[in-house]
Design a protein around this motif. Structure first.
Motif, PDB file in Angstrom:
ATOM      1  N   SER A   1       0.793  -1.331   0.126  1.00 19.31           N
ATOM      2  CA  SER A   1       0.049  -0.075  -0.024  1.00 19.31           C
ATOM      3  C   SER A   1       0.738   1.206   0.034  1.00 19.31           C
ATOM      4  CB  SER A   1      -0.987   0.037   1.297  1.00 19.31           C
ATOM      5  OG  SER A   1      -1.811   0.989   1.266  1.00 19.31           O
ATOM      6  N   LEU A   2       1.837   1.254   0.900  1.00 20.30           N
ATOM      7  CA  LEU A   2       2.955   2.211   0.893  1.00 20.30           C
ATOM      8  C   LEU A   2       3.478   2.551  -0.560  1.00 20.30           C
ATOM      9  CD1 LEU A   2       4.362   1.732   4.227  1.00 20.30           C
ATOM     10  CD2 LEU A   2       2.943   3.783   3.794  1.00 20.30           C
ATOM     11  N   LEU A   3       3.991   1.677  -1.207  1.00 20.40           N
ATOM     12  CA  LEU A   3       4.465   1.727  -2.473  1.00 20.40           C
ATOM     13  C   LEU A   3       3.421   2.326  -3.486  1.00 20.40           C
ATOM     14  CD1 LEU A   3       6.847  -1.237  -2.700  1.00 20.40           C
ATOM     15  CD2 LEU A   3       7.417   1.123  -2.076  1.00 20.40           C
ATOM     16  N   ARG A   4       2.099   1.727  -3.495  1.00 19.72           N
ATOM     17  CA  ARG A   4       1.354   2.253  -4.495  1.00 19.72           C
ATOM     18  C   ARG A   4       0.773   3.584  -4.299  1.00 19.72           C
ATOM     19  NH1 ARG A   4      -3.577  -2.321  -4.238  1.00 19.72           N
ATOM     20  NH2 ARG A   4      -4.001  -1.133  -5.954  1.00 19.72           N
ATOM     21  N   MET A   5       1.116   4.128  -2.942  1.00 19.13           N
ATOM     22  CA  MET A   5       0.636   5.701  -2.806  1.00 19.13           C
ATOM     23  C   MET A   5       2.010   6.414  -3.135  1.00 19.13           C
ATOM     24  SD  MET A   5      -0.586   4.887   1.249  1.00 19.13           S
ATOM     25  CE  MET A   5      -0.636   6.661   1.729  1.00 19.13           C
ATOM     26  N   GLY A   6       2.865   5.899  -3.668  1.00 14.79           N
ATOM     27  CA  GLY A   6       4.001   6.690  -4.280  1.00 14.79           C
ATOM     28  C   GLY A   6       5.155   6.949  -3.391  1.00 14.79           C
ATOM     29  N   HIS A   7       4.973   6.388  -2.210  1.00 10.04           N
ATOM     30  CA  HIS A   7       6.165   6.638  -1.133  1.00 10.04           C
ATOM     31  C   HIS A   7       7.485   6.165  -1.463  1.00 10.04           C
ATOM     32  CE1 HIS A   7       3.518   9.184   0.973  1.00 10.04           C
ATOM     33  NE2 HIS A   7       2.553   8.289   1.055  1.00 10.04           N
ATOM     34  N   SER A   8       8.443   6.955  -1.400  1.00 10.91           N
ATOM     35  CA  SER A   8       9.948   6.390  -1.627  1.00 10.91           C
ATOM     36  C   SER A   8      10.177   5.765   0.017  1.00 10.91           C
ATOM     37  CB  SER A   8      10.816   7.568  -1.945  1.00 10.91           C
ATOM     38  OG  SER A   8      10.954   8.652  -0.884  1.00 10.91           O
ATOM     39  N   VAL A   9      11.264   5.076  -0.065  1.00 11.76           N
ATOM     40  CA  VAL A   9      12.029   4.628   1.086  1.00 11.76           C
ATOM     41  C   VAL A   9      13.299   4.774   1.236  1.00 11.76           C
ATOM     42  CG1 VAL A   9      11.923   2.307   0.354  1.00 11.76           C
ATOM     43  CG2 VAL A   9      12.142   2.545   2.495  1.00 11.76           C
ATOM     44  N   MET A  10      13.937   5.173   2.297  1.00 10.35           N
ATOM     45  CA  MET A  10      15.514   5.247   2.300  1.00 10.35           C
ATOM     46  C   MET A  10      16.036   4.140   3.318  1.00 10.35           C
ATOM     47  SD  MET A  10      17.866   8.601   3.509  1.00 10.35           S
ATOM     48  CE  MET A  10      19.541   8.466   3.191  1.00 10.35           C
ATOM     49  N   LEU A  11      16.935   3.502   2.621  1.00 12.46           N
ATOM     50  CA  LEU A  11      17.523   2.367   3.341  1.00 12.46           C
ATOM     51  C   LEU A  11      18.793   2.957   4.230  1.00 12.46           C
ATOM     52  CD1 LEU A  11      17.720  -0.195   0.390  1.00 12.46           C
ATOM     53  CD2 LEU A  11      15.971   0.197   2.128  1.00 12.46           C
ATOM     54  N   LEU A  12      18.766   2.481   5.278  1.00 11.83           N
ATOM     55  CA  LEU A  12      19.785   2.724   6.411  1.00 11.83           C
ATOM     56  C   LEU A  12      20.541   1.562   6.529  1.00 11.83           C
ATOM     57  CD1 LEU A  12      17.725   4.854   8.743  1.00 11.83           C
ATOM     58  CD2 LEU A  12      19.047   5.664   6.960  1.00 11.83           C
ATOM     59  N   LYS A  13      21.849   1.645   6.617  1.00 11.29           N
ATOM     60  CA  LYS A  13      22.895   0.598   6.897  1.00 11.29           C
ATOM     61  C   LYS A  13      23.203   0.267   8.552  1.00 11.29           C
ATOM     62  CE  LYS A  13      27.235   3.228   6.358  1.00 11.29           C
ATOM     63  NZ  LYS A  13      28.342   3.572   5.603  1.00 11.29           N
ATOM     64  N   SER A  14      22.922   1.304   9.216  1.00 12.17           N
ATOM     65  CA  SER A  14      23.153   1.153  10.847  1.00 12.17           C
ATOM     66  C   SER A  14      22.059   0.411  11.334  1.00 12.17           C
ATOM     67  CB  SER A  14      23.190   2.419  11.344  1.00 12.17           C
ATOM     68  OG  SER A  14      24.537   3.326  10.694  1.00 12.17           O
ATOM     69  N   GLY A  15      22.212  -0.124  12.543  1.00 10.43           N
ATOM     70  CA  GLY A  15      21.235  -0.615  13.533  1.00 10.43           C
ATOM     71  C   GLY A  15      20.744  -1.770  13.023  1.00 10.43           C
ATOM     72  N   ALA A  16      19.924  -2.517  13.937  1.00 12.85           N
ATOM     73  CA  ALA A  16      19.362  -3.800  13.460  1.00 12.85           C
ATOM     74  C   ALA A  16      17.915  -4.111  14.109  1.00 12.85           C
ATOM     75  CB  ALA A  16      20.091  -4.883  13.807  1.00 12.85           C
ATOM     76  N   TYR A  17      17.069  -4.822  13.677  1.00 12.47           N
ATOM     77  CA  TYR A  17      15.933  -5.353  14.068  1.00 12.47           C
ATOM     78  C   TYR A  17      16.157  -6.573  14.453  1.00 12.47           C
ATOM     79  CZ  TYR A  17      10.828  -6.407  14.983  1.00 12.47           C
ATOM     80  OH  TYR A  17       9.765  -6.725  15.328  1.00 12.47           O
ATOM     81  N   LEU A  18      16.275  -7.190  15.699  1.00 10.42           N
ATOM     82  CA  LEU A  18      16.337  -8.598  16.006  1.00 10.42           C
ATOM     83  C   LEU A  18      15.065  -9.219  15.871  1.00 10.42           C
ATOM     84  CD1 LEU A  18      18.843  -8.044  19.094  1.00 10.42           C
ATOM     85  CD2 LEU A  18      19.229  -8.267  16.530  1.00 10.42           C
ATOM     86  N   TYR A  19      14.928 -10.206  14.842  1.00 17.36           N
ATOM     87  CA  TYR A  19      14.116 -11.191  14.530  1.00 17.36           C
ATOM     88  C   TYR A  19      14.012 -12.293  14.868  1.00 17.36           C
ATOM     89  CZ  TYR A  19       9.951 -12.711  11.707  1.00 17.36           C
ATOM     90  OH  TYR A  19       8.807 -13.384  11.306  1.00 17.36           O
ATOM     91  N   TYR A  20      13.404 -12.769  16.005  1.00 20.09           N
ATOM     92  CA  TYR A  20      13.772 -14.094  16.393  1.00 20.09           C
ATOM     93  C   TYR A  20      13.053 -15.211  15.783  1.00 20.09           C
ATOM     94  CZ  TYR A  20      16.547 -12.013  20.443  1.00 20.09           C
ATOM     95  OH  TYR A  20      17.439 -11.288  21.200  1.00 20.09           O
ATOM     96  N   HIS A  21      13.628 -16.274  15.942  1.00 15.76           N
ATOM     97  CA  HIS A  21      13.029 -17.453  15.294  1.00 15.76           C
ATOM     98  C   HIS A  21      12.113 -18.141  16.137  1.00 15.76           C
ATOM     99  CE1 HIS A  21      12.361 -20.695  11.989  1.00 15.76           C
ATOM    100  NE2 HIS A  21      12.723 -21.448  12.947  1.00 15.76           N
TER     101      HIS A  21
END
Length: 317
Positions: A196-216
């Motif tokens: 939906s965000l992409l269809r609304m025409g919004h750009s996204v900035m990728l950042l190389k710092s930090g991390a979201y820790l996604y636990y299995h």
């Protein structure tokens, strides 16, 4: 001073993990006045509320208790009471890596016109160690070599190449942007909001710092078996993806072919479960979705498969 970050944590029966999730937010290298944590107890029945209430006197923690309505409504209700300029979603069984928000804060200040930032995801095991190899259906780790702003088209191409995940965790959103988005109920809601965000025409900035820790976690929804309910929700998310690709990249032969394969896979699924009318719903979602699929392509595909089988049988006999 207006707060910079509102960290929203929806929680439903995550007694084992919610405390670690909240505490990870305290370790972001930020002054107290810079952030708030909004924990939404979505009608937990396992005692999660008792753990959450340990933080009720913390000046940075706000607790919202509601009857069980699902993660999307919990997130939306959290956004409704958020006061900071930017919103971050954190699942109750995941964590933010130490100093992630301090690391990306300076980049956000450099790009004040950007309303959507994405930072790396690190897939980890229950004991916190990195997972190098996982099942192809599970969310992988993602890292970005440079800080770069992507147009919706560039972002969708990266997504198709499996270089950008269709999730809203591991992202920082301008609060006004995320408030303008519909929060769909059911599952695969992250993917649907991403499209939906992409269809609304919004750009996204990728950042190389930090991390979201996604636990299995073995008990997570994504690791559950595929029943009729899950197929119905997946079909709706897939339809959103098809529509997003058509709008952003344009109609193409490959899109029609992939839609056709998916459509007939659902038809076959319905055939295998003909005793359960719920399995006809995913097919109806695609049929009523206004997308193109090709019966001629399917006949050609079937003919090629049949020819290969006949050739193999002649060879072995």
């Amino acid at each position: 001073m207006k707060k910079l970050f509102s960290i929203i944590i929806p929680c439903y029966n995550n007694r084992e993990y919610i405390e670690a999730a909240v505490k990870s937010c305290f370790n972001q290298g930020l002054v107290s006045s810079c952030y708030e944590i909004i924990v939404v107890d979505d009608g937990s029945t396992d005692g999660s509320g008792e753990i959450i209430n340990k933080f009720k006197n913390h000046p940075n923690v706000h607790i919202l208790a509601q009857k069980n309505q699902g993660v999307s409504i919990a997130r939306k209700n959290g956004v409704d009471i958020a006061s900071a300029k930017y919103v971050i979603f954190l699942d109750a069984d995941d964590c933010l890596q130490k100093n992630t928000l301090a690391d990306i804060k300076s980049e956000i200040f450099k790009h004040k016109n950007v309303m959507w930032f994405a930072f790396p995801i690190k897939r980890v095991s229950e004991d916190g160690t990195d997972i190098k190899h996982i099942d192809s259906s599970a969310l992988s780790s993602y890292k970005y070599d440079n800080n770069i702003c992507l147009s919706p088209r560039e972002a969708f191409v990266m997504y198709k190449r499996k270089q950008l995940p269709p999730v809203i965790c591991a992202s920082v959103f301008d609060r006004n942007l995320i408030k303008s988005v519909e929060f769909p109920t059911g599952r695969f809601e992250d993917s649907r909001i991403f499209y939906s965000l992409l269809r609304m025409g919004h750009s996204v900035m990728l950042l190389k710092s930090g991390a979201y820790l996604y636990y299995h976690r073995q008990r997570s929804f994504m690791n559950h078996e595929w029943n009729a309910e899950k197929w119905i929700m997946y079909a709706q998310a897939r339809l959103d993806c098809i529509c997003a690709e058509r709008e952003i990249l344009g109609e193409s032969k490959s899109l029609i072919e992939s839609t056709t394969r998916f459509y007939y896979s659902l038809k076959y699924l319905g055939y295998l479960h003909s005793d359960d009318c719920r399995y006809s719903v995913p097919v109806a979602i695609i049929e009523n979705g206004g997308v193109k699929y090709s019966t001629s392509f399917f006949r050609e595909f079937y003919a090629r498969c049949r020819a290969c089988i006949v050739k193999y049988l002649k060879k072995v006999n």
